[in-house]
Design a protein around this motif. Structure first.
Motif, PDB file in Angstrom:
ATOM      1  N   ASN A 124       0.831  -1.202   0.000  1.00 44.99           N
ATOM      2  CA  ASN A 124       0.000   0.000   0.000  1.00 44.99           C
ATOM      3  C   ASN A 124       0.866   1.254   0.000  1.00 44.99           C
ATOM      4  OD1 ASN A 124      -2.404  -1.499   0.107  1.00 44.99           O
ATOM      5  ND2 ASN A 124      -2.337  -1.622   2.351  1.00 44.99           N
ATOM      6  N   GLY A 125       1.436   1.564  -1.158  1.00 45.43           N
ATOM      7  CA  GLY A 125       2.168   2.818  -1.270  1.00 45.43           C
ATOM      8  C   GLY A 125       3.598   2.715  -1.758  1.00 45.43           C
ATOM      9  N   PHE A 126       4.183   1.526  -1.688  1.00 44.63           N
ATOM     10  CA  PHE A 126       5.592   1.402  -2.061  1.00 44.63           C
ATOM     11  C   PHE A 126       5.836   0.407  -3.190  1.00 44.63           C
ATOM     12  CE2 PHE A 126       5.514   2.699   2.437  1.00 44.63           C
ATOM     13  CZ  PHE A 126       6.168   3.913   2.313  1.00 44.63           C
ATOM     14  N   SER A 127       4.782  -0.184  -3.705  1.00 43.70           N
ATOM     15  CA  SER A 127       4.927  -1.103  -4.846  1.00 43.70           C
ATOM     16  C   SER A 127       3.801  -0.847  -5.836  1.00 43.70           C
ATOM     17  CB  SER A 127       4.913  -2.561  -4.372  1.00 43.70           C
ATOM     18  OG  SER A 127       6.111  -2.907  -3.742  1.00 43.70           O
ATOM     19  N   PRO A 128       3.920   0.182  -6.687  1.00 39.40           N
ATOM     20  CA  PRO A 128       5.157   0.942  -6.879  1.00 39.40           C
ATOM     21  C   PRO A 128       5.225   2.203  -6.028  1.00 39.40           C
ATOM     22  CG  PRO A 128       3.600   1.511  -8.591  1.00 39.40           C
ATOM     23  CD  PRO A 128       2.931   0.478  -7.732  1.00 39.40           C
TER      24      PRO A 128
END
Length: 257
Positions: A124-128
């Motif tokens: 949730n927010g880092f991929s991507p």
């Protein structure tokens, strides 16, 4: 090598071992009793003042979802509602935890699946991430439930991963490693970015402190301070290992309780 004794504003004294690559903040010693009156008042005030605008945003998003004007609008409305719920839940927990003495928090938590919390946080927010990179994830050891609030853990992890992403633009994606050892467990975030100058290491856990080499990268200098404060209050250790121009690794370590 030289040794420094630093005063952490919210948690008492820490002994730091500083070399050209490493800054170590061990488990706190002689914790103070509870949050300061000012910190508690500030936390409760901010929480109170944010509830009304959050409620308005939540209601507006719900209305957009019900209208079903466009599939993309509906999906974004659901994202807004999910994020508002997460922030509200986090505020409620922080207000609740402000009433506990430091160190008592870890003894009053139910077993939680931190491995799932880690994957959810990355997803949730880092991929991507904003630049299209996908944060890598590695699990080592045998997963087990641990007594740590998953929402607070995700706040710590988000701050560490966001720093790793911000300060490694154009480099390989950061790596999050969750490790279960025999007597302790840890989560580390490694980036391959600008690193931290030696002269800056000793002050980065202080509020509003940033590396002298961050340039135009946006930020307030609060992410590490928040992570350090929360890890410390759950009887954990937060360490930084960094080489300027090569990258930084932040590691939070906890004993099984």
């Amino acid at each position: 090598m030289k040794n420094l004794t630093l005063e952490a504003p919210a948690t008492g004294a820490f002994l730091s071992d500083i070399t050209s690559e490493t800054l170590l903040y061990p488990v706190r010693q002689e914790p103070r009793k509870g949050a300061s009156a000012f910190e508690t008042l500030l936390l409760h005030t901010v929480s109170h003042e944010l509830r009304t605008p959050f409620s308005i945003i939540q209601s507006s998003a719900e209305l957009l979802e019900m209208m079903r004007v466009d599939p993309m609008v509906t999906e974004q409305a659901r994202v807004i509602m999910r994020e508002i719920k997460q922030v509200t839940d986090l505020m409620n927990r922080l207000v609740q935890f402000s009433r506990w003495e430091p160190g008592a928090l870890a003894d009053n938590q139910q077993p939680a699946d931190i491995e799932k919390a880690t994957r959810d946080c990355i997803g949730n927010g880092f991929s991507p991430w904003k630049d299209g990179r996908h944060v890598a994830y590695k699990l080592t050891g045998k997963p087990r439930d641990v007594r740590l609030d998953p929402v607070i853990f995700q706040l710590v992890l988000r701050n560490l991963v966001e720093n790793a992403c911000k300060y490694s633009t154009g480099k390989r994606p950061p790596l999050v490693r969750l490790h279960y050892a025999q007597a302790s467990w840890s989560v580390s975030v490694r980036d391959y970015g600008i690193g931290i100058p030696d002269a800056d290491l000793a002050r980065l856990f202080k509020p509003f402190s940033r590396g002298s080499n961050v340039g135009d990268t946006p930020g307030l200098g609060l992410g590490l301070r928040i992570a350090h404060y929360l890890v410390n209050n759950f009887c954990g250790t937060l360490t930084l290992t960094s080489r300027e121009g090569k990258g930084t690794t932040a590691t939070a370590t906890f004993l099984y309780r």
